[in-house]
Design an enzyme around this catalytic site. Structure first.
Site, PDB file in Angstrom:
ATOM      1  CE1 TYR A 162      -3.533  -2.623   0.574  1.00  0.00           C
ATOM      2  CE2 TYR A 162      -4.660  -0.579   1.107  1.00  0.00           C
ATOM      3  CZ  TYR A 162      -4.703  -1.920   0.766  1.00  0.00           C
ATOM      4  OH  TYR A 162      -5.921  -2.540   0.623  1.00  0.00           O
TER       5      TYR A 162
ATOM      6  CE  LYS B   4       1.624 -17.043  -2.799  1.00  0.00           C
ATOM      7  NZ  LYS B   4       1.230 -18.402  -3.265  1.00  0.00           N
TER       8      LYS B   4
ATOM      9  CG  ASP C  96      -1.752 -19.800  -1.910  1.00  0.00           C
ATOM     10  OD1 ASP C  96      -1.142 -19.915  -0.825  1.00  0.00           O
ATOM     11  OD2 ASP C  96      -1.387 -20.390  -2.948  1.00  0.00           O
TER      12      ASP C  96
ATOM     13  CG  ASP D 102      -8.054  -4.887   1.327  1.00  0.00           C
ATOM     14  OD1 ASP D 102      -8.983  -4.419   2.014  1.00  0.00           O
ATOM     15  OD2 ASP D 102      -8.006  -4.811   0.083  1.00  0.00           O
TER      16      ASP D 102
ATOM     17  CG  ASP E  70     -13.589  -7.344   1.778  1.00  0.00           C
ATOM     18  OD1 ASP E  70     -13.372  -6.624   2.783  1.00  0.00           O
ATOM     19  OD2 ASP E  70     -14.081  -6.909   0.721  1.00  0.00           O
TER      20      ASP E  70
END
Ligand code: IPM
Ligand code: MG
Length: 367
Positions: free
Chosen positions: A142, A192, A225, A249, A253
């Site tokens: 970000y 990751k 993932d 983020d 959600d």
């Protein structure tokens, strides 16, 4: 003694609608719990752009630094889609997070019993769910440099940089371990590390912090993932999840839908302690500005009201009042109060935003 101070930034879209309901709860605390706040209100996002030409005025930024806590509604909307990137509504929110150094974003995903049927997942997968996502909020892709869009040869190239320092990783890891100790004492760290160097460093530093000061907490690691997959396969395996800004983020959600609706998820963004001992803090619902339902009294105010409950707990040390608000929400849901986003398979008649707020006040009065 002076009253604790709150800066309310309703923002755009449904932000002002849900914040109006939070104001009822704030007023109730003054009347019934001898907890009166000095409340001021200002603009953020598109609303600030319309007035000042920027999504957060310097004076508003300065005010946010001074108050005990900021409550924010939502930012963004289609009217601002074509604005230059530097003045988009979202930049106002990101500036608040960055300049207040709100590095720890707490996103609790809890499935209230009354809503277990409403999730898009099967009831037994989500019933009783209570997880906490701890998202790093002031670094990573970000904010990393270099960034931008430039031309190379005859085509454009878009660049963002995932960058984390050891100290940034260590402080968010500590936040997660501290929280876990107050819960089920388990942390799962997601990155990751199989493809990103920043992920390798993330895993190393989380492990070091754990070994040094938090070996009593159970720590596991997962690729992000796989984490996304596990969140919808068997979410109750998790207690605290700690992850970076971008993965957080996305994962939050996904976690929101486990609770039945994005309209249910609150959040707290916390920084270092101020002089008065309270952390720098901003509280906001995880849902966005929801332009599709703006101005129709359809929005669910619960995420925003639960965000205020988090403020009571994390900024004002009023855990008792926070629990009262949470129990009032649980009660109205158990009684069948539903905004449109909470309409289950068997339908029913939704109530309005303000009716939901009133029902929560009535439940508080009845408690
Ligand atoms: C969130 C939102 C924000 C983010 C946007 C509005 C900038 O999606 O808080 O999750 O991406 O962090
Ligand atoms: Mg988001």
């Amino acid at each position: 003694m002076t009253n604790p101070s709150l800066l309310i930034l309703p923002g755009d879209g449904i932000g002002p609608e849900v914040m109006a309901e939070v104001r009822k709860v704030i007023a109730w605390m003054g009347e019934k719990r001898d907890l009166t706040f000095d409340v001021s209100e200002d603009l953020v996002g598109g609303a600030a752009y319309d007035k000042h030409g920027v999504p957060l005025a310097d004076e508003t930024m300065a005010k946010a630094q001074e108050v005990d806590a900021v409550l924010l509604g939502a930012v963004g909307g289609p009217a601002y889609d074509d604005l230059d990137f530097s003045v988009k509504p979202e930049r106002g929110l990101l500036r608040l997070r960055k300049e207040m150094d709100l590095f720890a974003n707490l996103r609790p995903a809890q499935c209230f019993d009354a809503l277990a049927d409403f999730s898009s997942l099967k009831k037994d997968i989500v019933a009783g769910l209570d997880i906490m996502i701890v998202r790093e909020l002031t670094s990573g892709v970000y904010f990393g440099e270099p960034r931008g869009i430039h031309t190379e040869g005859n085509e454009r190239v878009g660049i963002n940089t995932q960058r984390y320092t050891e100290s940034e990783i260590a402080r968010i890891a500590k936040s997660a371990f501290e929280l876990a100790r107050k819960r089920d004492n388990r942390v799962c760290s997601m990155e990751k590390a199989n493809v990103m160097e920043s992920g390798i460093l993330w895993r190393d530093v989380v492990t070091e912090v754990h070994e040094k000061d938090y070996s009593d907490v159970e720590l596991s690691h997962m690729y992000a993932d796989n984490g996304a997959m596990q969140l919808v396969r068997n979410p109750k395996q998790f207690d605290v999840i700690v992850t970076d800004n971008l993965f957080g983020d996305i994962l939050s959600d996904a976690a929101a839908m486990l609770t039945g609706s994005l309209g249910m998820l609150p959040s707290a963004s916390l920084g270092a302690p101020m002089e008065n001992g309270r952390p720098k803090a901003l509280y906001e619902p995880v849902h966005g500005s929801a332009p599709d339902i703006t101005g129709q009294s359809k929005a669910n105010p619960i995420a925003c009201i639960l965000s205020f409950a988090m403020a009571l707990r994390y900024s004002f040390d009023r855990g008792e009042e926070a629990t009262m608000v949470e129990q009032a929400v649980e009660k109205v849901l158990a009684d069948g109060a539903r905004t449109g986003d909470l309409m289950g398979p068997d339908g029913g008649t939704p109530i309005s935003t303000s009716e939901m707020g009133d029902a929560i006040i009535a439940a508080l009065n009845a408690a």
